[in-house]
Design a protein around this motif. Structure first.
Motif, short mmCIF file in Angstrom:
data_model
loop_
_atom_site.label_atom_id
_atom_site.label_comp_id
_atom_site.label_asym_id
_atom_site.label_seq_id
_atom_site.Cartn_x
_atom_site.Cartn_y
_atom_site.Cartn_z
N SER A 1 0.82 -1.21 0.00
CA SER A 1 0.00 0.00 0.00
C SER A 1 0.86 1.26 0.00
O SER A 1 0.55 2.23 -0.69
CB SER A 1 -0.94 0.01 1.21
OG SER A 1 -1.86 -1.05 1.10
N LEU A 2 1.95 1.24 0.76
CA LEU A 2 2.86 2.39 0.78
C LEU A 2 3.48 2.62 -0.59
O LEU A 2 3.56 3.77 -1.06
CB LEU A 2 3.96 2.18 1.83
CG LEU A 2 3.52 2.30 3.28
CD1 LEU A 2 4.58 1.72 4.21
CD2 LEU A 2 3.22 3.75 3.64
N GLN A 3 3.90 1.56 -1.25
CA GLN A 3 4.47 1.70 -2.60
C GLN A 3 3.41 2.23 -3.57
O GLN A 3 3.69 3.08 -4.39
CB GLN A 3 5.01 0.35 -3.08
CG GLN A 3 5.70 0.44 -4.44
CD GLN A 3 6.85 1.42 -4.47
OE1 GLN A 3 7.76 1.34 -3.64
NE2 GLN A 3 6.83 2.37 -5.39
N PHE B 1 -8.53 1.92 0.03
CA PHE B 1 -9.20 0.63 -0.12
C PHE B 1 -8.16 -0.32 -0.67
O PHE B 1 -7.48 0.00 -1.64
CB PHE B 1 -10.38 0.76 -1.10
CG PHE B 1 -10.94 -0.55 -1.55
CD1 PHE B 1 -11.99 -1.14 -0.87
CD2 PHE B 1 -10.43 -1.20 -2.66
CE1 PHE B 1 -12.52 -2.36 -1.28
CE2 PHE B 1 -10.95 -2.42 -3.08
CZ PHE B 1 -11.99 -2.99 -2.39
N ALA B 2 -8.00 -1.48 -0.05
CA ALA B 2 -6.97 -2.41 -0.50
C ALA B 2 -7.52 -3.81 -0.66
O ALA B 2 -8.18 -4.34 0.24
CB ALA B 2 -5.81 -2.42 0.51
N ASN B 3 -7.25 -4.36 -1.81
CA ASN B 3 -7.50 -5.78 -2.07
C ASN B 3 -6.18 -6.30 -2.65
O ASN B 3 -6.06 -6.49 -3.86
CB ASN B 3 -8.66 -5.94 -3.05
CG ASN B 3 -9.10 -7.37 -3.17
OD1 ASN B 3 -8.42 -8.29 -2.73
ND2 ASN B 3 -10.25 -7.57 -3.79
N PRO B 4 -5.17 -6.46 -1.79
CA PRO B 4 -3.82 -6.75 -2.27
C PRO B 4 -3.68 -8.08 -3.00
O PRO B 4 -2.79 -8.23 -3.83
CB PRO B 4 -2.97 -6.73 -1.00
CG PRO B 4 -3.91 -6.92 0.12
CD PRO B 4 -5.24 -6.39 -0.34
N TRP B 5 -4.57 -9.02 -2.73
CA TRP B 5 -4.48 -10.33 -3.39
C TRP B 5 -4.73 -10.19 -4.89
O TRP B 5 -4.24 -10.97 -5.67
CB TRP B 5 -5.49 -11.30 -2.80
CG TRP B 5 -5.37 -11.37 -1.32
CD1 TRP B 5 -4.46 -12.12 -0.60
CD2 TRP B 5 -6.13 -10.64 -0.35
NE1 TRP B 5 -4.64 -11.90 0.74
CE2 TRP B 5 -5.65 -10.99 0.93
CE3 TRP B 5 -7.17 -9.73 -0.43
CZ2 TRP B 5 -6.18 -10.47 2.10
CZ3 TRP B 5 -7.69 -9.21 0.73
CH2 TRP B 5 -7.19 -9.58 1.97
N PHE B 6 -5.48 -9.17 -5.28
CA PHE B 6 -5.77 -8.93 -6.69
C PHE B 6 -5.12 -7.64 -7.18
O PHE B 6 -5.45 -7.14 -8.25
CB PHE B 6 -7.28 -8.89 -6.93
CG PHE B 6 -7.97 -10.18 -6.59
CD1 PHE B 6 -7.82 -11.28 -7.41
CD2 PHE B 6 -8.73 -10.29 -5.45
CE1 PHE B 6 -8.44 -12.48 -7.09
CE2 PHE B 6 -9.36 -11.49 -5.12
CZ PHE B 6 -9.21 -12.58 -5.95
N GLU B 7 -4.21 -7.08 -6.37
CA GLU B 7 -3.52 -5.83 -6.67
C GLU B 7 -4.50 -4.72 -7.03
O GLU B 7 -4.30 -3.97 -7.97
CB GLU B 7 -2.48 -6.04 -7.77
CG GLU B 7 -1.37 -6.99 -7.34
CD GLU B 7 -0.33 -7.20 -8.41
OE1 GLU B 7 -0.37 -6.53 -9.45
OE2 GLU B 7 0.55 -8.04 -8.20
N GLN B 8 -5.57 -4.61 -6.24
CA GLN B 8 -6.56 -3.56 -6.42
C GLN B 8 -6.47 -2.59 -5.25
O GLN B 8 -6.55 -2.99 -4.09
CB GLN B 8 -7.98 -4.15 -6.47
CG GLN B 8 -8.24 -5.04 -7.65
CD GLN B 8 -9.61 -5.68 -7.56
OE1 GLN B 8 -10.10 -6.01 -6.49
NE2 GLN B 8 -10.23 -5.86 -8.72
#
Length: 137
Positions: A46-48, A119-126
């Motif tokens: 998220s920081l990146q 909003f983060a959905n990191p598994w799907f890079e969203q």
């Protein structure tokens, strides 16, 4: 007569249950809210991502980088949100260069304090910025 009252009470109970469920569906209920470190995998991602977004949206010809993470809060509801407080500084790298970037000094020095709600959905890079507030020193 007793059966009539039972049927009426049952209908009233069903109606109240439906009203309660409808109200709860509109209300955001946090399942978990806690502070995390910048080294946590999804927080790093998220920081990146916010750094990349900030630089894409900025009219500045120099690249900005996060030099200090003040606070990261992870909130989990039906999705994941990160609330990030960071200090960013203008670097010596002109866009799109991003390697060996050190903070600017002298008259080109600029620091920006930012709060991002993501909003983060990191598994799907969203990712999506829900709120952003930045101010210069």
């Amino acid at each position: 007569m007793a059966k009539l009252w039972q049927a009426l009470r049952l209908r009233l109970a069903i109606l109240l249950t439906l009203m309660t469920l409808t109200y709860q569906a509109r209300k955001k209920t946090f399942l978990s809210v806690h502070e995390v470190t910048a080294t946590e995998d999804y927080a790093k991602d998220s920081l990146q991502w916010i750094t990349d977004q900030y630089n894409k949206e900025s009219d500045d010809k120099y690249h900005f980088r996060i030099f200090r993470v003040l606070k990261i809060q992870k909130r989990i509801t039906d999705h994941m949100e990160y609330h990030l407080n960071v200090e960013m500084q203008r670097t010596t790298c002109q866009k799109p260069e991003t390697t060996n970037c050190v903070p600017q000094e002298g008259e080109l020095y600029k620091q920006v304090n930012c709060f991002f709600s993501v909003f983060a959905n990191p598994w799907f890079e969203q990712y999506k910025i829900l709120n952003k507030n930045c101010s210069s020193d």
